[in-house]
Design a protein around this motif. Structure first.
Motif, PDB file in Angstrom:
ATOM      1  N   GLU A  91      55.582  48.460  51.823  1.00 43.38           N
ATOM      2  CA  GLU A  91      54.778  48.013  50.687  1.00 43.38           C
ATOM      3  C   GLU A  91      53.318  47.783  51.063  1.00 43.38           C
ATOM      4  O   GLU A  91      52.976  47.571  52.234  1.00 43.38           O
ATOM      5  CB  GLU A  91      55.352  46.714  50.109  1.00 43.38           C
ATOM      6  N   VAL A  92      52.478  47.809  50.044  1.00 42.08           N
ATOM      7  CA  VAL A  92      51.069  47.455  50.181  1.00 42.08           C
ATOM      8  C   VAL A  92      50.880  46.041  49.662  1.00 42.08           C
ATOM      9  O   VAL A  92      51.317  45.709  48.557  1.00 42.08           O
ATOM     10  CB  VAL A  92      50.174  48.435  49.393  1.00 42.08           C
ATOM     11  N   LEU A  93      50.234  45.208  50.485  1.00 40.44           N
ATOM     12  CA  LEU A  93      49.911  43.846  50.084  1.00 40.44           C
ATOM     13  C   LEU A  93      48.404  43.714  49.924  1.00 40.44           C
ATOM     14  O   LEU A  93      47.638  44.254  50.732  1.00 40.44           O
ATOM     15  CB  LEU A  93      50.392  42.830  51.124  1.00 40.44           C
ATOM     16  N   THR A  94      47.974  43.009  48.901  1.00 32.66           N
ATOM     17  CA  THR A  94      46.554  42.761  48.679  1.00 32.66           C
ATOM     18  C   THR A  94      46.187  41.409  49.266  1.00 32.66           C
ATOM     19  O   THR A  94      46.733  40.379  48.870  1.00 32.66           O
ATOM     20  CB  THR A  94      46.215  42.786  47.175  1.00 32.66           C
ATOM     21  N   LEU A  95      45.251  41.421  50.232  1.00 37.50           N
ATOM     22  CA  LEU A  95      44.806  40.187  50.859  1.00 37.50           C
ATOM     23  C   LEU A  95      43.718  39.501  50.053  1.00 37.50           C
ATOM     24  O   LEU A  95      43.629  38.269  50.024  1.00 37.50           O
ATOM     25  CB  LEU A  95      44.266  40.468  52.268  1.00 37.50           C
ATOM     26  N   LEU A  96      42.874  40.310  49.408  1.00 39.50           N
ATOM     27  CA  LEU A  96      41.699  39.755  48.737  1.00 39.50           C
ATOM     28  C   LEU A  96      41.289  40.681  47.603  1.00 39.50           C
ATOM     29  O   LEU A  96      41.318  41.901  47.743  1.00 39.50           O
ATOM     30  CB  LEU A  96      40.547  39.620  49.741  1.00 39.50           C
ATOM     31  N   SER A  97      40.906  40.093  46.470  1.00 41.01           N
ATOM     32  CA  SER A  97      40.358  40.844  45.337  1.00 41.01           C
ATOM     33  C   SER A  97      39.015  40.248  44.961  1.00 41.01           C
ATOM     34  O   SER A  97      38.873  39.022  44.908  1.00 41.01           O
ATOM     35  CB  SER A  97      41.302  40.787  44.127  1.00 41.01           C
ATOM     36  N   VAL A  98      38.042  41.110  44.709  1.00 46.52           N
ATOM     37  CA  VAL A  98      36.700  40.665  44.350  1.00 46.52           C
ATOM     38  C   VAL A  98      36.255  41.426  43.112  1.00 46.52           C
ATOM     39  O   VAL A  98      36.327  42.656  43.069  1.00 46.52           O
ATOM     40  CB  VAL A  98      35.701  40.901  45.502  1.00 46.52           C
ATOM     41  N   SER A  99      35.798  40.719  42.097  1.00 47.96           N
ATOM     42  CA  SER A  99      35.367  41.353  40.856  1.00 47.96           C
ATOM     43  C   SER A  99      33.888  41.680  40.894  1.00 47.96           C
ATOM     44  O   SER A  99      33.081  40.973  41.498  1.00 47.96           O
ATOM     45  CB  SER A  99      35.657  40.427  39.672  1.00 47.96           C
ATOM     46  N   GLY A 100      33.547  42.773  40.236  1.00 47.86           N
ATOM     47  CA  GLY A 100      32.144  43.123  40.095  1.00 47.86           C
ATOM     48  C   GLY A 100      31.496  42.421  38.924  1.00 47.86           C
ATOM     49  O   GLY A 100      30.309  42.597  38.668  1.00 47.86           O
TER      50      GLY A 100
END
Length: 262
Positions: A118-127
Motif C-alpha cells: 500500500e501507499v501511505l500519505t505522510l503529509l498533505s499540503v494545500s495550495g
C-alpha cells in the motif's frame, strides 16, 4: 596548552570519515565494495593503517567485509542509524518544497511512502488557504496510484511477483510496463484509474544512496487538472528532485531497467 589527545581523536575521526566517504563513492557502489589496497590509494594512507581502521569500523558495524571477495562496504549499523532519522528528516525537508509546489500549481500535494502493498500519505499540503486532511495515514493499493508506481520503480519483476503474487487486481507484466513508462517520463500519471473524475501525477524522491524512499504527488479533479497533467508532472518532478538533493542525492547516469519481462 594544546589538547593533544583531543586533536588526535579529531584526526582519527576525520580519517574514518574519509574511509566511509570512499565506500560511499560511485566506484564502490558499482563494484559492490572496495579492497584495502584501493582504499589506501583513494584516501592516501598506508595499507596497514587502512586495515586497522577498517577492522575497528567493522567491529562497530559501520562497515562490513565480504567473506568471498574480502572487500569492504558500508555496514548495517550505519544504515540503521540513518533509517531511524530518515522519515522525520524527509518530512522536514519536503514540507517547504511541497508548499512551493502546491502554490505553483494551486493544487494539493502529498508526500507518500510505500508500506508493503500500500501507499501511505505522510503529509498533505494545500495550495489554497486551508490545509487538506483525510489522506494522511490512509493506505491505498500501490498499483492503483501514480505514487505507487513511482515507489515501486526500483523493484525487479521478481520482486513485484513476491510482493503482489499472480492474483492481484493488476497483472505484474502490466504493472511493470506502467512503472517503466513512468521511469522513462520522469513521473507517473493516472487518469481516473483510482477514482472516477480524479487524476494525478507523482515523481520519485531519492535518498543519498539513490533509492526511492518517497513520492511527491499532485491529485485533483480531472476537470481542473486534466488538461495540464504533463505540465504538473514535470513541475512535480523538479520539486521531487529538490527534495532528493536536500537528502543528499546526486544524479548519476541512468542504467537500463533490470530483469526485463518478456
Amino acid at each position: 596548552m594544546t589538547d593533544t589527545p583531543s586533536l588526535s581523536r579529531g584526526h582519527g575521526l576525520r580519517r574514518d570519515i574519509d574511509l566511509l566517504e570512499a565506500l560511499a563513492s560511485d566506484e564502490a557502489q558499482r563494484a559492490g565494495g572496495l579492497g584495502v589496497v584501493r582504499l589506501a590509494q583513494l584516501v592516501g594512507r598506508e595499507k596497514t593503517q587502512i586495515s586497522r581502521a577498517l577492522k575497528a569500523l567493522a567491529a562497530e558495524g559501520m562497515v562490513e567485509r565480504d567473506p568471498d571477495t574480502l572487500e569492504y562496504r558500508l555496514g548495517w549499523r550505519l544504515f540503521s542509524l540513518v533509517a531511524r532519522t530518515s522519515q522525520s528528516r524527509l518530512v522536514r525537508v519536503a514540507e517547504p518544497v511541497m508548499h512551493a509546489l502546491s502554490a505553483d500549481l494551486e493544487e494539493t500535494s502529498h508526500l507518500c511512502v510505500l508500506s508493503e502493498r500500500e501507499v501511505l500519505t505522510l503529509l498533505s499540503v494545500s495550495g489554497h488557504s486551508f490545509r487538506v486532511h483525510g489522506w494522511e495515514g490512509r493506505g491505498v493499493p500501490a498499483w492503483r496510484l501514480s505514487a505507487g508506481r513511482v515507489l515501486l520503480s526500483d523493484a525487479t519483476p521478481d520482486e513485484l511477483y513476491v510482493r503482489f503474487g499472480t492474483g492481484g487486481e493488476m497483472p505484474v507484466p502490466e504493472l511493470w510496463s506502467l512503472i517503466q513508462e513512468g521511469r522513462r517520463r520522469g513521473f507517473a500519471r493516472v487518469s481516473e484509474e483510482f477514482e472516477a473524475g480524479l487524476v494525478g501525477v507523482s515523481a520519485p524522491v531519492r535518498d543519498f544512496r539513490g533509492r526511492v524512499v518517497a513520492a511527491l504527488n499532485i491529485s485533483a479533479p480531472k476537470s481542473r487538472l486534466g488538461d495540464r497533467l504533463d505540465v504538473a508532472g514535470r513541475t512535480t518532478a523538479r520539486a521531487a528532485a529538490r527534495v532528493s538533493a536536500l537528502l543528499g542525492w546526486e544524479p548519476r547516469p541512468a542504467f537500463p531497467a533490470r530483469n526485463m519481462l518478456v
